[in-house]
Design a protein around this motif. Structure first.
Motif, mmCIF file in Angstrom:
data_model
loop_
_atom_site.group_PDB
_atom_site.id
_atom_site.type_symbol
_atom_site.label_atom_id
_atom_site.label_comp_id
_atom_site.label_asym_id
_atom_site.label_seq_id
_atom_site.Cartn_x
_atom_site.Cartn_y
_atom_site.Cartn_z
ATOM 1 N N HIS A 105 0.822 -1.211 0.000
ATOM 2 C CA HIS A 105 0.000 0.000 0.000
ATOM 3 C C HIS A 105 0.857 1.262 0.000
ATOM 4 C CE1 HIS A 105 -4.036 -1.786 0.500
ATOM 5 N NE2 HIS A 105 -3.350 -2.770 1.044
ATOM 6 N N PHE A 106 2.107 1.127 0.358
ATOM 7 C CA PHE A 106 3.044 2.250 0.332
ATOM 8 C C PHE A 106 3.537 2.504 -1.079
ATOM 9 C CE2 PHE A 106 7.395 3.936 0.726
ATOM 10 C CZ PHE A 106 7.175 5.027 1.557
ATOM 11 N N ASN A 107 3.637 1.420 -1.868
ATOM 12 C CA ASN A 107 4.152 1.511 -3.233
ATOM 13 C C ASN A 107 3.461 0.447 -4.078
ATOM 14 O OD1 ASN A 107 6.065 0.839 -5.553
ATOM 15 N ND2 ASN A 107 7.114 2.601 -4.665
ATOM 16 N N PRO A 108 2.984 0.783 -5.274
ATOM 17 C CA PRO A 108 2.262 -0.188 -6.117
ATOM 18 C C PRO A 108 3.034 -1.485 -6.373
ATOM 19 C CG PRO A 108 2.058 2.018 -7.026
ATOM 20 C CD PRO A 108 3.063 2.106 -5.914
ATOM 21 N N ARG A 109 4.365 -1.420 -6.381
ATOM 22 C CA ARG A 109 5.163 -2.618 -6.626
ATOM 23 C C ARG A 109 5.474 -3.394 -5.356
ATOM 24 N NH1 ARG A 109 9.393 -1.573 -11.626
ATOM 25 N NH2 ARG A 109 8.029 -0.263 -12.892
ATOM 26 N N GLY A 110 5.028 -2.879 -4.228
ATOM 27 C CA GLY A 110 5.210 -3.584 -2.967
ATOM 28 C C GLY A 110 6.667 -3.837 -2.641
ATOM 29 N N ALA A 111 6.937 -5.022 -2.089
ATOM 30 C CA ALA A 111 8.290 -5.369 -1.658
ATOM 31 C C ALA A 111 9.269 -5.451 -2.822
ATOM 32 C CB ALA A 111 8.268 -6.693 -0.896
ATOM 33 N N GLU A 112 8.765 -5.554 -4.053
ATOM 34 C CA GLU A 112 9.635 -5.638 -5.223
ATOM 35 C C GLU A 112 10.089 -4.263 -5.714
ATOM 36 O OE1 GLU A 112 10.742 -8.543 -6.311
ATOM 37 O OE2 GLU A 112 9.598 -9.373 -4.641
ATOM 38 N N SER A 113 9.548 -3.212 -5.113
ATOM 39 C CA SER A 113 9.911 -1.864 -5.535
ATOM 40 C C SER A 113 11.362 -1.550 -5.202
ATOM 41 C CB SER A 113 9.002 -0.842 -4.835
ATOM 42 O OG SER A 113 9.491 0.473 -5.010
ATOM 43 N N GLN A 114 11.989 -0.727 -6.033
ATOM 44 C CA GLN A 114 13.347 -0.256 -5.768
ATOM 45 C C GLN A 114 13.394 0.681 -4.572
ATOM 46 O OE1 GLN A 114 15.487 1.337 -9.154
ATOM 47 N NE2 GLN A 114 14.277 0.105 -10.585
ATOM 48 N N PHE A 115 12.212 1.121 -4.134
ATOM 49 C CA PHE A 115 12.164 2.074 -3.037
ATOM 50 C C PHE A 115 11.647 1.449 -1.741
ATOM 51 C CE2 PHE A 115 11.163 4.436 -7.053
ATOM 52 C CZ PHE A 115 12.472 4.852 -7.270
ATOM 53 N N VAL A 116 11.553 0.132 -1.728
ATOM 54 C CA VAL A 116 11.232 -0.622 -0.508
ATOM 55 C C VAL A 116 12.450 -1.480 -0.195
ATOM 56 C CG1 VAL A 116 9.759 -2.388 0.532
ATOM 57 C CG2 VAL A 116 8.751 -0.630 -0.942
ATOM 58 N N HIS A 117 13.022 -1.310 0.979
ATOM 59 C CA HIS A 117 14.316 -1.909 1.297
ATOM 60 C C HIS A 117 14.234 -2.725 2.582
ATOM 61 C CE1 HIS A 117 15.413 1.337 -1.472
ATOM 62 N NE2 HIS A 117 14.799 2.156 -0.636
ATOM 63 N N LYS A 118 14.960 -3.819 2.617
ATOM 64 C CA LYS A 118 14.954 -4.665 3.820
ATOM 65 C C LYS A 118 16.342 -5.201 4.113
ATOM 66 C CE LYS A 118 12.807 -8.657 6.052
ATOM 67 N NZ LYS A 118 11.750 -9.701 5.995
ATOM 68 N N ILE A 119 16.663 -5.220 5.407
ATOM 69 C CA ILE A 119 17.903 -5.815 5.886
ATOM 70 C C ILE A 119 17.592 -6.650 7.134
ATOM 71 C CG2 ILE A 119 19.958 -5.230 7.255
ATOM 72 C CD1 ILE A 119 20.826 -3.314 5.199
ATOM 73 N N VAL A 120 18.203 -7.817 7.249
ATOM 74 C CA VAL A 120 18.104 -8.655 8.444
ATOM 75 C C VAL A 120 19.386 -8.426 9.241
ATOM 76 C CG1 VAL A 120 17.831 -10.980 9.355
ATOM 77 C CG2 VAL A 120 16.694 -10.345 7.211
ATOM 78 N N ALA A 121 19.261 -7.764 10.372
ATOM 79 C CA ALA A 121 20.432 -7.322 11.123
ATOM 80 C C ALA A 121 21.345 -8.470 11.534
ATOM 81 C CB ALA A 121 19.984 -6.548 12.368
ATOM 82 N N SER A 122 20.764 -9.601 11.940
ATOM 83 C CA SER A 122 21.575 -10.726 12.413
ATOM 84 C C SER A 122 22.437 -11.312 11.305
ATOM 85 C CB SER A 122 20.669 -11.811 12.992
ATOM 86 O OG SER A 122 19.737 -12.256 12.011
ATOM 87 N N VAL A 123 22.033 -11.121 10.055
ATOM 88 C CA VAL A 123 22.793 -11.651 8.918
ATOM 89 C C VAL A 123 23.763 -10.608 8.370
ATOM 90 C CG1 VAL A 123 22.612 -12.558 6.566
ATOM 91 C CG2 VAL A 123 20.938 -13.237 8.291
ATOM 92 N N SER A 124 23.305 -9.377 8.257
ATOM 93 C CA SER A 124 24.123 -8.332 7.634
ATOM 94 C C SER A 124 25.186 -7.746 8.555
ATOM 95 C CB SER A 124 23.221 -7.196 7.136
ATOM 96 O OG SER A 124 22.330 -7.659 6.150
ATOM 97 N N PHE A 125 24.956 -7.815 9.885
ATOM 98 C CA PHE A 125 25.896 -7.200 10.833
ATOM 99 C C PHE A 125 26.271 -8.164 11.952
ATOM 100 C CE2 PHE A 125 22.663 -3.950 9.511
ATOM 101 C CZ PHE A 125 23.436 -3.351 8.512
#
Length: 295
Positions: A105-125
């Protein structure tokens, strides 16, 4: 390079690779239709609250508190700071699914949008010894993405496993600032997700159940007070006992109650319907018993 270090680097780069795709020509976004591979920053996009409520009613079960606070919060259009939501609850209670619905609902492309970003802290840091490197990476990631599109959504999972110093360093991007080095973050949304405080939420839900009270009688006020006090005073929540809470940078804590057996069945039925499959009562019963957190 050690194998685990290579894996960490690969995972981090995989999570941000879409963020560095060449942006569309700004002029093209206001003229002719753009190619499918090109995505324009929707600076004037606003969430349709009616559509969001309909989606939540159809897809999120047993979480009246989370739905209530999300709908109320999303109705505020103009903000003086980025919106910062902190999702708390047991694994499998719906935190990730809720973030995906919000992304849609934030972006028509949802999680696939270039402007929706995700990081899993336990994996990345994963390494405490690399905190400064992680700070540089994380700050550049946030600053770079918001520079490309101020209407950005960031999801940070396993936030309780992020080193406190790294978590504290996010404060300038989440606080009340017109801009930082010419970049405004007011239209961005940050979602933190963790299991911290899940025991507090679960104990409250179980207490209501033992008193033969309806689950829906649990008030947001009761959960919010218990959860925020726990995060500020418990040694177990050292990752949250920081400026983000003390200075009210986190706008709202969103509690996710443990699912009861019937709620899990409702989730399974909804997924079967989405896939166009007929409901099989034996199948639903068998799968739900593997997951039910409260009887």
């Amino acid at each position: 390079m050690k194998p685990q270090d290579f894996y960490q680097l690969f995972t981090f780069m995989s999570s941000i690779i879409k963020d560095y795709l060449p942006p569309c020509d700004p002029l093209a976004c206001y003229g002719m239709p753009v190619a499918r591979t090109c995505e324009c920053c929707l600076t004037d996009w606003s969430i349709n609250i009616t559509a969001l409520q309909c989606d939540l009613d159809k897809k999120i079960f047993g979480q009246h508190l989370a739905k209530e606070v999300i709908l109320k919060t999303m109705q505020k259009e103009k903000r003086l700071k980025p919106l910062v939501l902190s999702f708390h609850g047991l694994t499998g209670s719906g935190k990730t699914y809720m973030s995906q619905i919000l992304a849609k609902h934030f972006n028509p492309r949802g999680a696939e949008s270039q402007f929706v970003h995700k990081i899993v802290a336990s994996v990345s840091f994963p390494h405490k010894s690399d905190i400064q490197t992680y700070k540089d990476q994380l700050h550049a990631w946030i600053r770079g993405n918001v520079s490309r599109c101020e209407h950005s959504l960031f999801v940070l999972d396993d936030i309780d496993k992020m080193h406190p110093e790294l978590l504290h360093s996010l404060k300038p991007y989440l606080d009340y600032h017109d801009n930082i080095d010419g970049v405004s973050y007011k239209k961005s949304i940050f979602i933190f997700m963790s299991n911290t405080g899940a025991n507090i939420i679960s104990d409250l839900a179980l207490a209501f159940q033992k008193q033969v009270n309806q689950r829906e009688e649990i008030r947001l006020f009761d959960v919010h007070n218990k959860l925020s006090n726990y995060l500020l005073t418990s040694m177990k929540s050292e990752y949250y006992n920081c400026d983000l809470i003390k200075n009210s940078v986190i706008d709202i804590f969103v509690p996710f109650l443990p699912l009861e057996l019937e709620h899990v069945k409702m989730c399974i039925r909804a997924e079967l319907k989405r896939q166009g499959r007929k409901e099989d009562k034996k199948f639903v019963s068998r799968i739900s018993k593997r997951h039910g957190l409260l009887p």
